[in-house]
Motif scaffolding. Structure first.
Motif, PDB file in Angstrom:
ATOM      1  N   LEU A   1      48.110  39.191  28.279  1.00 34.67           N
ATOM      2  CA  LEU A   1      46.655  39.122  28.152  1.00 34.67           C
ATOM      3  C   LEU A   1      46.002  38.980  29.521  1.00 34.67           C
ATOM      4  O   LEU A   1      45.007  39.653  29.821  1.00 34.67           O
ATOM      5  CB  LEU A   1      46.269  37.951  27.246  1.00 34.67           C
ATOM      6  N   GLU A   2      46.555  38.119  30.352  1.00 34.31           N
ATOM      7  CA  GLU A   2      46.002  37.918  31.698  1.00 34.31           C
ATOM      8  C   GLU A   2      46.055  39.218  32.502  1.00 34.31           C
ATOM      9  O   GLU A   2      45.068  39.608  33.152  1.00 34.31           O
ATOM     10  CB  GLU A   2      46.776  36.817  32.413  1.00 34.31           C
ATOM     11  N   LEU A   3      47.166  39.907  32.459  1.00 31.31           N
ATOM     12  CA  LEU A   3      47.302  41.162  33.197  1.00 31.31           C
ATOM     13  C   LEU A   3      46.386  42.241  32.627  1.00 31.31           C
ATOM     14  O   LEU A   3      45.775  43.012  33.391  1.00 31.31           O
ATOM     15  CB  LEU A   3      48.752  41.635  33.167  1.00 31.31           C
ATOM     16  N   ALA A   4      46.278  42.304  31.309  1.00 32.90           N
ATOM     17  CA  ALA A   4      45.400  43.302  30.687  1.00 32.90           C
ATOM     18  C   ALA A   4      43.952  43.096  31.110  1.00 32.90           C
ATOM     19  O   ALA A   4      43.230  44.066  31.402  1.00 32.90           O
ATOM     20  CB  ALA A   4      45.530  43.228  29.165  1.00 32.90           C
ATOM     21  N   GLN A   5      43.516  41.850  31.157  1.00 29.03           N
ATOM     22  CA  GLN A   5      42.133  41.556  31.565  1.00 29.03           C
ATOM     23  C   GLN A   5      41.891  41.966  33.013  1.00 29.03           C
ATOM     24  O   GLN A   5      40.831  42.491  33.359  1.00 29.03           O
ATOM     25  CB  GLN A   5      41.848  40.073  31.355  1.00 29.03           C
ATOM     26  N   ARG A   6      42.867  41.713  33.877  1.00 31.88           N
ATOM     27  CA  ARG A   6      42.701  42.089  35.283  1.00 31.88           C
ATOM     28  C   ARG A   6      42.765  43.594  35.470  1.00 31.88           C
ATOM     29  O   ARG A   6      41.986  44.176  36.245  1.00 31.88           O
ATOM     30  CB  ARG A   6      43.775  41.405  36.129  1.00 31.88           C
ATOM     31  N   LEU A   7      43.693  44.240  34.779  1.00 33.11           N
ATOM     32  CA  LEU A   7      43.834  45.684  34.906  1.00 33.11           C
ATOM     33  C   LEU A   7      42.600  46.420  34.407  1.00 33.11           C
ATOM     34  O   LEU A   7      42.238  47.488  34.930  1.00 33.11           O
ATOM     35  CB  LEU A   7      45.072  46.152  34.130  1.00 33.11           C
ATOM     36  N   GLU A   8      41.963  45.878  33.387  1.00 29.82           N
ATOM     37  CA  GLU A   8      40.803  46.549  32.784  1.00 29.82           C
ATOM     38  C   GLU A   8      39.672  46.753  33.786  1.00 29.82           C
ATOM     39  O   GLU A   8      38.895  47.703  33.662  1.00 29.82           O
ATOM     40  CB  GLU A   8      40.307  45.745  31.579  1.00 29.82           C
ATOM     41  N   THR A   9      39.587  45.900  34.785  1.00 32.75           N
ATOM     42  CA  THR A   9      38.509  46.010  35.763  1.00 32.75           C
ATOM     43  C   THR A   9      38.970  46.617  37.083  1.00 32.75           C
ATOM     44  O   THR A   9      38.189  46.698  38.031  1.00 32.75           O
ATOM     45  CB  THR A   9      37.896  44.626  36.034  1.00 32.75           C
ATOM     46  N   HIS A  10      40.225  47.037  37.166  1.00 36.64           N
ATOM     47  CA  HIS A  10      40.736  47.592  38.411  1.00 36.64           C
ATOM     48  C   HIS A  10      40.243  49.030  38.582  1.00 36.64           C
ATOM     49  O   HIS A  10      40.311  49.833  37.644  1.00 36.64           O
ATOM     50  CB  HIS A  10      42.273  47.556  38.435  1.00 36.64           C
ATOM     51  N   PRO A  11      39.764  49.380  39.761  1.00 37.35           N
ATOM     52  CA  PRO A  11      39.192  50.723  39.956  1.00 37.35           C
ATOM     53  C   PRO A  11      40.187  51.864  39.812  1.00 37.35           C
ATOM     54  O   PRO A  11      39.783  53.014  39.587  1.00 37.35           O
ATOM     55  CB  PRO A  11      38.652  50.654  41.399  1.00 37.35           C
TER      56      PRO A  11
END
Length: 377
Positions: free
Chosen positions: A265-275
């Motif tokens: 979940l933590e990685l998914a949240q960060r990846l979702e905003t990665h350019p």
């Protein structure tokens, strides 16, 4: 035991198993395939006649998994696909199977080949689409097979809605819950008739056992009895050592799965905003089309599997996967080590910009550093 409150205890203590001969807290490995009788040819142990049916470790693992799923019974198989095949072989020649699209390719391929051989009508629809289910124009079926969360698209199927449809059509509803494990979801409680797992994945969790399991809400159902007979007669059983390894892995399953789900979940949240990322497929994200349903069906978390569609198409995806270090390039999921797969290389119907990530138990910051460095290279 009450399943939801005592799952951690059930698995940590291996179902309460103590070696009666030595007092050992680890279930003993009995490798014998046959057992002696006395001078009157009476078995020395009535529960031990021949290894195909009479292995205490297999029985123990089945009992633990049945309790974890809130099932009346469970059966182990030598692989997840062996469990899939045993279930589908209960459908008669000329029958009908409704199969979810976009699921594990091995299940889809086997179902297509099997149905073609047996003149079984196979209807493939997106069971995560409520409108598609509502528009299904059939009056009967023998089986509905769904996978939730699905692999690799992480779709969430409404199990209760599928259960209602199954009852209407006279079908058995079987849910592949491999990506959730019994820690995060219990499909039988949502109305499924049977639940299937590739126990190779999160249930074992150590990438060293091939196993599958089916669990049922009704052990008296004739279809379940047919599956049990098929396993016995066809000899699709799990070996003693594999059962021992499976139990070993299951003892830490609750801890592993929750840790992995939290990191995913933590990685998914960060990846979702990665350019460098076009989109993230993960039911734990609020942007997921069925996030609310996932929260209901998976109260313990959203699993360790997620898919990422990176910018740059095939070249961008292969460049990224080729530079990862902590994420190992290998095909599986649910193990303690994190894995990455360019699924299109194996299954060309999957978009070529999609990377499937199986998040392990490593430190989440180390995993993020690996992903961030890769995406920004």
């Amino acid at each position: 035991m009450n399943n939801r409150k005592s799952l951690d205890t059930l698995f940590a203590q291996a179902g309460g198993m103590i070696d009666s001969a030595t007092g050992g807290v680890i279930p003993p490995l009995q490798a014998s395939t046959t057992f002696v009788r006395d001078e009157n040819y009476v078995p020395l142990s009535p529960n031990h006649l021949y290894g195909r049916d009479d292995n205490d470790l297999v029985r123990l693992a089945e009992e633990m998994l049945a309790q974890a799923e809130g099932a009346q019974a469970a059966l182990l198989f030598p692989s997840g696909m062996a469990a899939v095949a045993a279930a589908m072989r209960t459908v008669p020649n000329g029958g009908r199977i409704i199969l979810q699209t976009g699921i594990y390719w091995g299940t889809t391929k086997w179902a297509r080949d099997f149905c073609a051989r047996r003149a079984i009508e196979l209807i493939e629809i997106d069971c995560a689409d409520g409108a598609a289910l509502a528009g299904l124009n059939v009056d009967q079926a023998h089986m509905i097979w769904v996978e939730t969360p699905s692999n690799p698209y992480l779709k969430i199927v409404d199990i209760a809605a599928c259960s209602a449809l199954a009852k209407q059509l006279g079908a058995v509803l079987i849910v592949d819950s491999t990506a959730a494990t019994p820690v995060l979801a219990n499909p039988l409680a949502q109305g499924a008739d049977m639940v299937m797992h590739s126990a190779t994945k999160g249930i074992n969790g150590h990438s060293d056992v091939l196993a599958g399991v089916l669990a049922t809400a009704d052990a008296c159902d004739e279809r379940w009895q047919a599956i049990a007979m098929d396993r016995h007669d066809a000899g699709a059983i799990l070996g003693a050592f594999e059962a021992w390894l499976l139990i070993r892995g299951m003892r830490t399953m609750a801890l592993r799965v929750r840790t992995m789900a939290a990191s995913a979940l933590e990685l998914a949240q960060r990846l979702e905003t990665h350019p460098a990322v076009d989109s993230v497929l993960y039911p734990g994200l609020e942007s997921h089309a069925r996030h609310a349903l996932a929260r209901t069906q998976m109260p313990g978390g959203f699993g360790s599997l997620l898919s990422v569609r990176v910018k740059g198409g095939r070249d961008g995806a292969l460049k990224a996967v080729g530079q990862m270090n902590l994420f190992k390039r290998a095909t599986s999921l649910g193990g303690v080590e994190s894995l990455v797969e360019h699924r299109h290389t194996i299954e060309d119907t999957v978009p070529d910009d999609l990377l499937r990530l199986s998040v392990g138990i490593e430190d989440v910051e180390d995993l993020w550093a690996d992903l961030k460095l890769t995406l920004e290279a």
